[in-house]
Design a protein around this motif. Sequence first.
Motif, PDB file in Angstrom:
ATOM      1  N   VAL A   1       0.851  -1.190   0.000  1.00 20.08           N
ATOM      2  CA  VAL A   1       0.000   0.000   0.000  1.00 20.08           C
ATOM      3  C   VAL A   1       0.884   1.236   0.000  1.00 20.08           C
ATOM      4  N   ARG A   2       1.778   1.290   1.000  1.00 17.07           N
ATOM      5  CA  ARG A   2       2.757   2.385   1.040  1.00 17.07           C
ATOM      6  C   ARG A   2       4.041   1.938   0.350  1.00 17.07           C
ATOM      7  N   GLU A   3       4.938   2.843   0.182  1.00 15.07           N
ATOM      8  CA  GLU A   3       6.186   2.543  -0.521  1.00 15.07           C
ATOM      9  C   GLU A   3       7.009   1.523   0.261  1.00 15.07           C
ATOM     10  N   VAL A   4       7.479   0.479  -0.452  1.00  9.96           N
ATOM     11  CA  VAL A   4       8.349  -0.532   0.151  1.00  9.96           C
ATOM     12  C   VAL A   4       9.769   0.038   0.213  1.00  9.96           C
ATOM     13  N   LEU A   5      10.326   0.088   1.438  1.00  8.81           N
ATOM     14  CA  LEU A   5      11.665   0.674   1.624  1.00  8.81           C
ATOM     15  C   LEU A   5      12.718  -0.362   1.985  1.00  8.81           C
ATOM     16  N   GLY A   6      12.278  -1.599   2.229  1.00  8.95           N
ATOM     17  CA  GLY A   6      13.223  -2.665   2.587  1.00  8.95           C
ATOM     18  C   GLY A   6      12.472  -3.866   3.113  1.00  8.95           C
ATOM     19  N   THR A   7      13.127  -4.652   3.926  1.00  6.12           N
ATOM     20  CA  THR A   7      12.505  -5.864   4.459  1.00  6.12           C
ATOM     21  C   THR A   7      11.411  -5.563   5.470  1.00  6.12           C
ATOM     22  N   THR A   8      11.423  -4.378   6.033  1.00  9.12           N
ATOM     23  CA  THR A   8      10.329  -3.947   6.907  1.00  9.12           C
ATOM     24  C   THR A   8       9.331  -3.165   6.052  1.00  9.12           C
ATOM     25  N   ASN A   9       8.096  -3.687   5.933  1.00  6.87           N
ATOM     26  CA  ASN A   9       7.134  -3.080   5.009  1.00  6.87           C
ATOM     27  C   ASN A   9       5.704  -3.389   5.445  1.00  6.87           C
ATOM     28  N   ASP A  10       4.755  -3.105   4.575  1.00  3.29           N
ATOM     29  CA  ASP A  10       3.329  -3.265   4.901  1.00  3.29           C
ATOM     30  C   ASP A  10       2.910  -4.715   5.112  1.00  3.29           C
ATOM     31  N   PHE A  11       3.716  -5.667   4.665  1.00  5.84           N
ATOM     32  CA  PHE A  11       3.328  -7.075   4.786  1.00  5.84           C
ATOM     33  C   PHE A  11       3.685  -7.660   6.153  1.00  5.84           C
ATOM     34  N   ASP A  12       4.419  -6.924   6.986  1.00  7.12           N
ATOM     35  CA  ASP A  12       4.887  -7.462   8.266  1.00  7.12           C
ATOM     36  C   ASP A  12       3.750  -7.876   9.195  1.00  7.12           C
ATOM     37  N   ASN A  13       2.624  -7.181   9.121  1.00  2.00           N
ATOM     38  CA  ASN A  13       1.507  -7.474  10.030  1.00  2.00           C
ATOM     39  C   ASN A  13       0.407  -8.309   9.374  1.00  2.00           C
ATOM     40  N   THR A  14       0.689  -8.854   8.218  1.00  2.00           N
ATOM     41  CA  THR A  14      -0.303  -9.698   7.550  1.00  2.00           C
ATOM     42  C   THR A  14      -0.173 -11.142   8.048  1.00  2.00           C
ATOM     43  N   PRO A  15      -1.264 -11.936   7.934  1.00  2.00           N
ATOM     44  CA  PRO A  15      -1.179 -13.360   8.307  1.00  2.00           C
ATOM     45  C   PRO A  15      -0.097 -14.102   7.528  1.00  2.00           C
ATOM     46  N   TRP A  16       0.228 -13.614   6.338  1.00  3.12           N
ATOM     47  CA  TRP A  16       1.268 -14.240   5.515  1.00  3.12           C
ATOM     48  C   TRP A  16       2.618 -14.198   6.215  1.00  3.12           C
ATOM     49  N   CYS A  17       2.837 -13.164   7.018  1.00  3.92           N
ATOM     50  CA  CYS A  17       4.116 -13.030   7.732  1.00  3.92           C
ATOM     51  C   CYS A  17       4.025 -13.436   9.202  1.00  3.92           C
ATOM     52  N   THR A  18       2.863 -13.306   9.796  1.00  4.86           N
ATOM     53  CA  THR A  18       2.753 -13.562  11.242  1.00  4.86           C
ATOM     54  C   THR A  18       2.249 -14.961  11.574  1.00  4.86           C
ATOM     55  N   THR A  19       1.533 -15.601  10.671  1.00  8.13           N
ATOM     56  CA  THR A  19       0.903 -16.887  10.990  1.00  8.13           C
ATOM     57  C   THR A  19       1.479 -18.032  10.175  1.00  8.13           C
ATOM     58  N   ASN A  20       1.286 -17.961   8.864  1.00 11.82           N
ATOM     59  CA  ASN A  20       1.724 -19.071   8.018  1.00 11.82           C
ATOM     60  C   ASN A  20       1.922 -18.568   6.602  1.00 11.82           C
ATOM     61  N   GLY A  21       3.076 -18.834   6.034  1.00 11.74           N
ATOM     62  CA  GLY A  21       3.356 -18.401   4.685  1.00 11.74           C
ATOM     63  C   GLY A  21       4.847 -18.315   4.449  1.00 11.74           C
ATOM     64  N   THR A  22       5.249 -18.051   3.203  1.00  5.27           N
ATOM     65  CA  THR A  22       6.669 -17.982   2.873  1.00  5.27           C
ATOM     66  C   THR A  22       7.347 -16.806   3.567  1.00  5.27           C
ATOM     67  N   CYS A  23       6.594 -15.777   3.908  1.00  5.08           N
ATOM     68  CA  CYS A  23       7.173 -14.660   4.656  1.00  5.08           C
ATOM     69  C   CYS A  23       7.432 -15.078   6.101  1.00  5.08           C
ATOM     70  N   GLN A  24       6.508 -15.798   6.706  1.00  6.43           N
ATOM     71  CA  GLN A  24       6.681 -16.263   8.080  1.00  6.43           C
ATOM     72  C   GLN A  24       7.849 -17.248   8.157  1.00  6.43           C
ATOM     73  N   ALA A  25       8.056 -17.952   7.049  1.00 11.07           N
ATOM     74  CA  ALA A  25       9.193 -18.876   6.985  1.00 11.07           C
ATOM     75  C   ALA A  25      10.474 -18.179   6.547  1.00 11.07           C
ATOM     76  N   THR A  26      10.426 -16.869   6.394  1.00 13.36           N
ATOM     77  CA  THR A  26      11.571 -16.002   6.010  1.00 13.36           C
ATOM     78  C   THR A  26      12.113 -16.313   4.613  1.00 13.36           C
ATOM     79  N   ALA A  27      11.328 -17.016   3.787  1.00 13.33           N
ATOM     80  CA  ALA A  27      11.776 -17.271   2.415  1.00 13.33           C
ATOM     81  C   ALA A  27      11.533 -16.044   1.540  1.00 13.33           C
ATOM     82  N   SER A  28      10.572 -15.229   1.915  1.00 13.80           N
ATOM     83  CA  SER A  28      10.258 -14.006   1.167  1.00 13.80           C
ATOM     84  C   SER A  28       9.924 -12.893   2.138  1.00 13.80           C
ATOM     85  N   GLN A  29      10.216 -11.663   1.712  1.00 13.31           N
ATOM     86  CA  GLN A  29       9.871 -10.486   2.508  1.00 13.31           C
ATOM     87  C   GLN A  29       8.731  -9.685   1.873  1.00 13.31           C
TER      88      GLN A  29
END
Length: 347
Positions: free
Chosen positions: A206-234
């Motif tokens: 939604v907002r500009e991606v500036l690095g590994t810390t971004n808008d996806f950090d608080n999504t279920p993809w990163c916090t619960t289950n997904g390739t982001c939570q497994a650190t394979a993708s940011q």
Amino acid sequence: MEAGFEQMQFSREEIEEGVRRNNHLFRCYMLLALKTILLVAIVGVYCSNKNISEVGPCKLKAALDSIRLNYIFHPCADSAIKMKSGEILSLRSPEFFFNFFSTLLVLISTCLSHCSNEKKSQFFIRMACIVVVGIDAIGFLSADGRNYTSLSEMMTEKEAEIDYSQLQTLMLTSLEENYKSDNITTGDMMSTSWNMFFIRYDCCAVREVLGTTNDFDNTPWCTTNGTCQATASQIPKTCCKFVTKNNYQNAPSNCHASVNPGTYKQNCVDRMRKLSIYNIKEWQVFGLWISLSIKLLLQVLTICLSFGLLVCEFFMHRIFQKRQKKHRSTNRRNKEDNSKFTDTSVQ
């Protein structure tokens, strides 16, 4: 002598009857012509309304609807005009039916005016036709007047600007609550909608991606289950530049894993700012306004003409009746005088 006088009297009545019939025909033809033009105007308003009511959503609305965003504002600048066009369109079918029916009545009245002998029933039929035409015009004039006023106000009022900061908050909330997978094939409906949104509108987050810390950090993809939570993708692979729904799985790791600048797309809010909020062309709105204006003018003329014809028919009928009584009285006196003259001559 008596025969000559009666012939002259008969010729005079024939002339008056012809003049009266021609006057009736002229008034009927005038009203029939106006009703026919009004029917054409109704069709014109219908076509103008249909063109506007059937236009697709503006590009911004189409984009927001693709991610099923629950916005509380109108993303299209002309949404109010489109809604009003739908209201006007709903009146056209019954209006055309009533006007067509009243036009048939005028046509019947015109045919009756061709009759050589005036009957009382013909007078009442003509009066009834004129009354129906007038009531029909008055009934739809009030509705068209309100629609015309509303449309004129919409054309002059400046449409409220979209609050993109509010839009950003709504989009971010939706992303954080609903994004669970970066896989278009196996992901849930909302996640797939967001992934297709990133590809279709060439944007990321939604907002500009500036690095590994971004808008996806608080999504279920990163916090619960997904390739982001497994650190394979940011960031999702669909965020990488030049990918499509067919090859996004081959996105380079320096994009979705390392998030190197220049490998991913711009933020989606800025992309939304560039999308058009207009889906109705100015000439379409102006065409509707012109056709509605012409129709209103014809409605007013129909009412005025109906009232004038009603008064004219009434007084002309009264005058005609008085003349008939006078002619009958004169004929009786002349016959009596001729009879006396004949009796005197015989004696």
